[in-house]
Design a protein around this motif. Structure first.
Motif, PDB file in Angstrom:
ATOM      1  N   GLY A   1     -12.645 -12.515 -18.860  1.00 27.72           N
ATOM      2  CA  GLY A   1     -13.330 -11.979 -17.686  1.00 27.72           C
ATOM      3  C   GLY A   1     -13.149 -12.846 -16.460  1.00 27.72           C
ATOM      4  O   GLY A   1     -12.088 -13.446 -16.257  1.00 27.72           O
ATOM      5  N   TYR A   2     -14.197 -12.910 -15.637  1.00 30.71           N
ATOM      6  CA  TYR A   2     -14.152 -13.660 -14.384  1.00 30.71           C
ATOM      7  C   TYR A   2     -15.370 -14.568 -14.279  1.00 30.71           C
ATOM      8  O   TYR A   2     -16.447 -14.267 -14.801  1.00 30.71           O
ATOM      9  N   ILE A   3     -15.191 -15.670 -13.570  1.00 26.17           N
ATOM     10  CA  ILE A   3     -16.275 -16.568 -13.208  1.00 26.17           C
ATOM     11  C   ILE A   3     -16.318 -16.658 -11.688  1.00 26.17           C
ATOM     12  O   ILE A   3     -15.293 -16.945 -11.051  1.00 26.17           O
ATOM     13  N   ASN A   4     -17.458 -16.403 -11.120  1.00 24.69           N
ATOM     14  CA  ASN A   4     -17.608 -16.448  -9.673  1.00 24.69           C
ATOM     15  C   ASN A   4     -17.958 -17.861  -9.219  1.00 24.69           C
ATOM     16  O   ASN A   4     -18.917 -18.463  -9.704  1.00 24.69           O
ATOM     17  N   VAL A   5     -17.159 -18.372  -8.297  1.00 19.51           N
ATOM     18  CA  VAL A   5     -17.410 -19.682  -7.701  1.00 19.51           C
ATOM     19  C   VAL A   5     -17.839 -19.460  -6.256  1.00 19.51           C
ATOM     20  O   VAL A   5     -17.157 -18.763  -5.496  1.00 19.51           O
ATOM     21  N   THR A   6     -18.961 -20.041  -5.878  1.00 22.25           N
ATOM     22  CA  THR A   6     -19.513 -19.831  -4.546  1.00 22.25           C
ATOM     23  C   THR A   6     -19.253 -21.046  -3.662  1.00 22.25           C
ATOM     24  O   THR A   6     -19.556 -22.183  -4.046  1.00 22.25           O
ATOM     25  N   LEU A   7     -18.706 -20.789  -2.489  1.00 23.83           N
ATOM     26  CA  LEU A   7     -18.542 -21.842  -1.490  1.00 23.83           C
ATOM     27  C   LEU A   7     -19.844 -21.957  -0.706  1.00 23.83           C
ATOM     28  O   LEU A   7     -20.248 -21.014  -0.015  1.00 23.83           O
ATOM     29  N   LEU A   8     -20.493 -23.099  -0.808  1.00 23.51           N
ATOM     30  CA  LEU A   8     -21.729 -23.305  -0.076  1.00 23.51           C
ATOM     31  C   LEU A   8     -21.437 -23.500   1.405  1.00 23.51           C
ATOM     32  O   LEU A   8     -20.320 -23.857   1.797  1.00 23.51           O
ATOM     33  N   GLU A   9     -22.453 -23.276   2.225  1.00 21.48           N
ATOM     34  CA  GLU A   9     -22.257 -23.429   3.659  1.00 21.48           C
ATOM     35  C   GLU A   9     -21.910 -24.874   3.998  1.00 21.48           C
ATOM     36  O   GLU A   9     -22.502 -25.818   3.454  1.00 21.48           O
ATOM     37  N   PRO A  10     -20.952 -25.088   4.887  1.00 23.78           N
ATOM     38  CA  PRO A  10     -20.567 -26.461   5.250  1.00 23.78           C
ATOM     39  C   PRO A  10     -21.522 -27.050   6.275  1.00 23.78           C
ATOM     40  O   PRO A  10     -22.401 -26.367   6.810  1.00 23.78           O
ATOM     41  N   LYS A  11     -21.331 -28.325   6.545  1.00 30.03           N
ATOM     42  CA  LYS A  11     -22.055 -29.009   7.604  1.00 30.03           C
ATOM     43  C   LYS A  11     -21.206 -28.987   8.873  1.00 30.03           C
ATOM     44  O   LYS A  11     -19.999 -29.237   8.824  1.00 30.03           O
TER      45      LYS A  11
ATOM     46  N   TYR B   1     -19.369 -17.615   0.477  1.00 28.17           N
ATOM     47  CA  TYR B   1     -18.162 -16.883   0.115  1.00 28.17           C
ATOM     48  C   TYR B   1     -17.972 -16.995  -1.389  1.00 28.17           C
ATOM     49  O   TYR B   1     -17.918 -18.104  -1.935  1.00 28.17           O
ATOM     50  N   VAL B   2     -17.871 -15.871  -2.067  1.00 28.27           N
ATOM     51  CA  VAL B   2     -17.738 -15.845  -3.525  1.00 28.27           C
ATOM     52  C   VAL B   2     -16.263 -15.695  -3.890  1.00 28.27           C
ATOM     53  O   VAL B   2     -15.587 -14.764  -3.429  1.00 28.27           O
ATOM     54  N   TRP B   3     -15.775 -16.619  -4.713  1.00 23.48           N
ATOM     55  CA  TRP B   3     -14.366 -16.664  -5.123  1.00 23.48           C
ATOM     56  C   TRP B   3     -14.305 -16.344  -6.621  1.00 23.48           C
ATOM     57  O   TRP B   3     -14.623 -17.192  -7.462  1.00 23.48           O
ATOM     58  N   PRO B   4     -13.916 -15.128  -7.012  1.00 28.63           N
ATOM     59  CA  PRO B   4     -13.816 -14.801  -8.442  1.00 28.63           C
ATOM     60  C   PRO B   4     -12.579 -15.442  -9.070  1.00 28.63           C
ATOM     61  O   PRO B   4     -11.471 -15.317  -8.559  1.00 28.63           O
ATOM     62  N   ILE B   5     -12.768 -16.117 -10.203  1.00 23.13           N
ATOM     63  CA  ILE B   5     -11.685 -16.814 -10.892  1.00 23.13           C
ATOM     64  C   ILE B   5     -11.481 -16.184 -12.267  1.00 23.13           C
ATOM     65  O   ILE B   5     -12.421 -16.097 -13.062  1.00 23.13           O
TER      66      ILE B   5
END
Length: 240
Positions: A141-151, A194-198
């Motif tokens: 399947g897929y694992i969603n990796v989330t990019l947190l908001e930057p500074k 931003y969600v990055w599906p892997i």
């Protein structure tokens, strides 16, 4: 008649006072920003483009920086960003994991900083990001990796009012561009995350894949061996 004149004079004073207050608010309003994130590319290699519009920034010669912490599933290639700095196309640096061959489960994190100059209260920052491989799981399947908001940080030669000096450790060469960097509040024009599906391999198919690979290898080896034997038999020189 006298009362009417006095009333008009008082009204004029009130209008002037309101205009002065409005001007003071504009001068001393805190600096803010709007950030737009655009992601180019798909699959394992993508480019994060941050477009930043500052508000109430009156100083010239300031620099802007984006600082973000990447999850272990993503990375920036240190050789790639070094080449970008050498060419002068983009200024990006990182601290942390540098081995690009590691799987996500064994890799450490990276802290990434990108910086640039500001022109007419606008700047655009780019970060090339890559995806690491993951070990296969039973279900795949897929694992969603989330990019947190930057500074978002701002560096100016003069003091920036109402903004404290940041304690974030920026990397070289961005940290040396300005003596002091200050965190600036901002709002995202779109969603902050931003969600990055892997994709993850299906471990239950490992036996089938192994057998198919072995069979293909055997057939290929037989074909190549037959081709070599046939060619060797035809290449003997003829006797006189």
């Amino acid at each position: 008649m006298t009362a009417h004149v006095i009333c008009e004079a008082n009204l004029s004073r009130i209008v002037v006072a309101l205009l002065l207050c409005t001007r003071c608010v504009q001068i001393y309003a805190g600096i803010g920003a709007e950030v737009d994130l655009n992601v180019e590319g798909s699959g394992f290699h993508r480019t994060l483009i941050y477009r930043i519009h500052f508000e109430n920034l009156t100083q010239d010669g300031c620099r802007v920086a984006i600082y973000m912490e990447l999850p272990s599933a993503l990375y920036v290639n240190t050789d790639e960003i070094a080449e970008m700095r050498r060419r002068g196309t983009n200024m990006v640096c990182s601290v942390g994991e540098t081995d690009v061959e590691l799987f996500a489960e064994k890799a450490g994190r990276q802290n990434v900083t990108t910086c640039a100059s500001i022109s007419s209260s606008f700047s655009s920052l780019t970060i090339p990001v890559h995806q690491r491989y993951r070990y296969a799981h039973e279900t795949g399947g897929y694992i969603n990796v989330t990019l947190l908001e930057p500074k978002l940080l701002l560096g100016c030669r003069e003091r920036v009012r109402d903004h404290r000096v940041s304690k974030i450790d920026l990397c070289e060469p961005c940290v040396s561009l300005m003596t002091k960097w200050r965190e600036i509040p901002y709002r995202m024009s779109q969603n902050r995350e931003y969600v990055w599906p892997i994709p993850v391999g299906d471990l239950s198919l490992s036996l089938f894949v192994t057998c198919a690979t072995l069979l293909t290898t055997i057939i290929g080896a037989i074909f190549i061996g037959h081709a070599i034997w046939s060619n060797a038999g035809q290449s003997h020189p003829k006797e006189d």
